[in-house]
Design a protein around this motif. Structure first.
Motif, mmCIF file in Angstrom:
data_model
loop_
_atom_site.group_PDB
_atom_site.id
_atom_site.type_symbol
_atom_site.label_atom_id
_atom_site.label_comp_id
_atom_site.label_asym_id
_atom_site.label_seq_id
_atom_site.Cartn_x
_atom_site.Cartn_y
_atom_site.Cartn_z
ATOM 1 N N SER A 56 -6.747 4.136 -9.488
ATOM 2 C CA SER A 56 -7.899 3.272 -9.219
ATOM 3 C C SER A 56 -7.508 2.083 -8.349
ATOM 4 O O SER A 56 -8.346 1.510 -7.667
ATOM 5 N N TYR A 57 -6.233 1.700 -8.327
ATOM 6 C CA TYR A 57 -5.789 0.621 -7.447
ATOM 7 C C TYR A 57 -6.089 0.972 -5.988
ATOM 8 O O TYR A 57 -6.634 0.171 -5.240
ATOM 9 N N LEU A 58 -5.701 2.168 -5.595
ATOM 10 C CA LEU A 58 -5.919 2.590 -4.215
ATOM 11 C C LEU A 58 -7.401 2.757 -3.910
ATOM 12 O O LEU A 58 -7.870 2.383 -2.835
ATOM 13 N N MET A 59 -8.146 3.293 -4.851
ATOM 14 C CA MET A 59 -9.565 3.485 -4.648
ATOM 15 C C MET A 59 -10.270 2.134 -4.532
ATOM 16 O O MET A 59 -11.145 1.955 -3.677
ATOM 17 N N SER A 60 -9.897 1.191 -5.353
ATOM 18 C CA SER A 60 -10.490 -0.143 -5.301
ATOM 19 C C SER A 60 -10.252 -0.808 -3.946
ATOM 20 O O SER A 60 -11.140 -1.425 -3.379
ATOM 21 N N ARG A 61 -9.070 -0.648 -3.415
ATOM 22 C CA ARG A 61 -8.774 -1.218 -2.099
ATOM 23 C C ARG A 61 -9.603 -0.553 -1.005
ATOM 24 O O ARG A 61 -10.080 -1.227 -0.095
ATOM 25 N N ALA A 62 -9.769 0.743 -1.097
ATOM 26 C CA ALA A 62 -10.561 1.459 -0.084
ATOM 27 C C ALA A 62 -12.010 1.008 -0.121
ATOM 28 O O ALA A 62 -12.622 0.735 0.924
ATOM 29 N N VAL A 63 -12.572 0.887 -1.324
ATOM 30 C CA VAL A 63 -13.966 0.435 -1.466
ATOM 31 C C VAL A 63 -14.099 -0.996 -0.987
ATOM 32 O O VAL A 63 -15.031 -1.343 -0.255
ATOM 33 N N ALA A 64 -13.171 -1.868 -1.362
ATOM 34 C CA ALA A 64 -13.220 -3.271 -0.966
ATOM 35 C C ALA A 64 -13.160 -3.420 0.544
ATOM 36 O O ALA A 64 -13.830 -4.277 1.136
ATOM 37 N N SER A 65 -12.365 -2.586 1.204
ATOM 38 C CA SER A 65 -12.246 -2.708 2.657
ATOM 39 C C SER A 65 -13.538 -2.298 3.363
ATOM 40 O O SER A 65 -13.819 -2.766 4.463
ATOM 41 N N GLU A 66 -14.334 -1.451 2.726
ATOM 42 C CA GLU A 66 -15.618 -1.056 3.302
ATOM 43 C C GLU A 66 -16.691 -2.111 3.102
ATOM 44 O O GLU A 66 -17.649 -2.188 3.842
ATOM 45 N N ILE A 67 -16.528 -2.930 2.074
ATOM 46 C CA ILE A 67 -17.496 -3.989 1.793
ATOM 47 C C ILE A 67 -17.225 -5.118 2.727
ATOM 48 O O ILE A 67 -17.829 -5.696 3.433
ATOM 49 N N MET A 93 0.828 -1.181 0.000
ATOM 50 C CA MET A 93 0.000 0.000 0.000
ATOM 51 C C MET A 93 0.885 1.263 0.000
ATOM 52 O O MET A 93 0.616 2.195 -0.737
ATOM 53 N N GLN A 94 1.930 1.219 0.830
ATOM 54 C CA GLN A 94 2.812 2.384 0.896
ATOM 55 C C GLN A 94 3.478 2.651 -0.454
ATOM 56 O O GLN A 94 3.606 3.805 -0.864
ATOM 57 N N VAL A 95 3.881 1.601 -1.133
ATOM 58 C CA VAL A 95 4.532 1.758 -2.436
ATOM 59 C C VAL A 95 3.569 2.404 -3.426
ATOM 60 O O VAL A 95 3.959 3.308 -4.177
ATOM 61 N N GLN A 96 2.322 1.984 -3.438
ATOM 62 C CA GLN A 96 1.356 2.580 -4.358
ATOM 63 C C GLN A 96 1.102 4.042 -4.030
ATOM 64 O O GLN A 96 0.915 4.864 -4.931
ATOM 65 N N ILE A 97 1.110 4.382 -2.756
ATOM 66 C CA ILE A 97 0.950 5.785 -2.367
ATOM 67 C C ILE A 97 2.146 6.602 -2.851
ATOM 68 O O ILE A 97 1.982 7.697 -3.402
ATOM 69 N N VAL A 98 3.342 6.063 -2.681
ATOM 70 C CA VAL A 98 4.554 6.761 -3.148
ATOM 71 C C VAL A 98 4.485 6.984 -4.655
ATOM 72 O O VAL A 98 4.733 8.090 -5.147
ATOM 73 N N TYR A 99 4.127 5.946 -5.404
ATOM 74 C CA TYR A 99 4.053 6.081 -6.858
ATOM 75 C C TYR A 99 2.967 7.072 -7.271
ATOM 76 O O TYR A 99 3.142 7.842 -8.213
ATOM 77 N N SER A 100 1.854 7.061 -6.582
ATOM 78 C CA SER A 100 0.775 8.001 -6.892
ATOM 79 C C SER A 100 1.205 9.437 -6.629
ATOM 80 O O SER A 100 0.958 10.329 -7.443
#
Length: 73
Positions: free
Chosen positions: A62-73, A1-8
């Motif tokens: 969208s990778y990060l957004m997908s993870r956020a939505v999935a964690s709420e489901i 997750m941290q790596v994707q945030i850094v890249y974003s």
């Protein structure tokens, strides 16, 4: 997750205000140290291997957004 945030965050900076005020490696190191749990290793340039930074558009985020939505489901 941290790596994707850094890249974003790097992508946002690279595609933002130009010209950049520092090298891409300096920019990567700064962002890495701000968002990662381990320090940047001097003399490396991992951002040069990230194919998603060029030509991928906003789809990368969208990778990060997908993870956020999935964690709420």
């Amino acid at each position: 997750m941290q790596v994707q945030i850094v890249y974003s965050m790097l992508s946002q900076k690279l595609h933002g205000k130009n010209p950049l005020e520092k090298s891409t490696t300096e920019l990567y190191a700064e962002i890495h140290n701000q968002y990662m749990g381990v320090p940047y290793v001097e003399g490396t340039a991992p951002h040069l291997r990230i194919g998603h930074l060029n030509g991928y558009g906003a789809r990368y985020y969208s990778y990060l957004m997908s993870r956020a939505v999935a964690s709420e489901i």
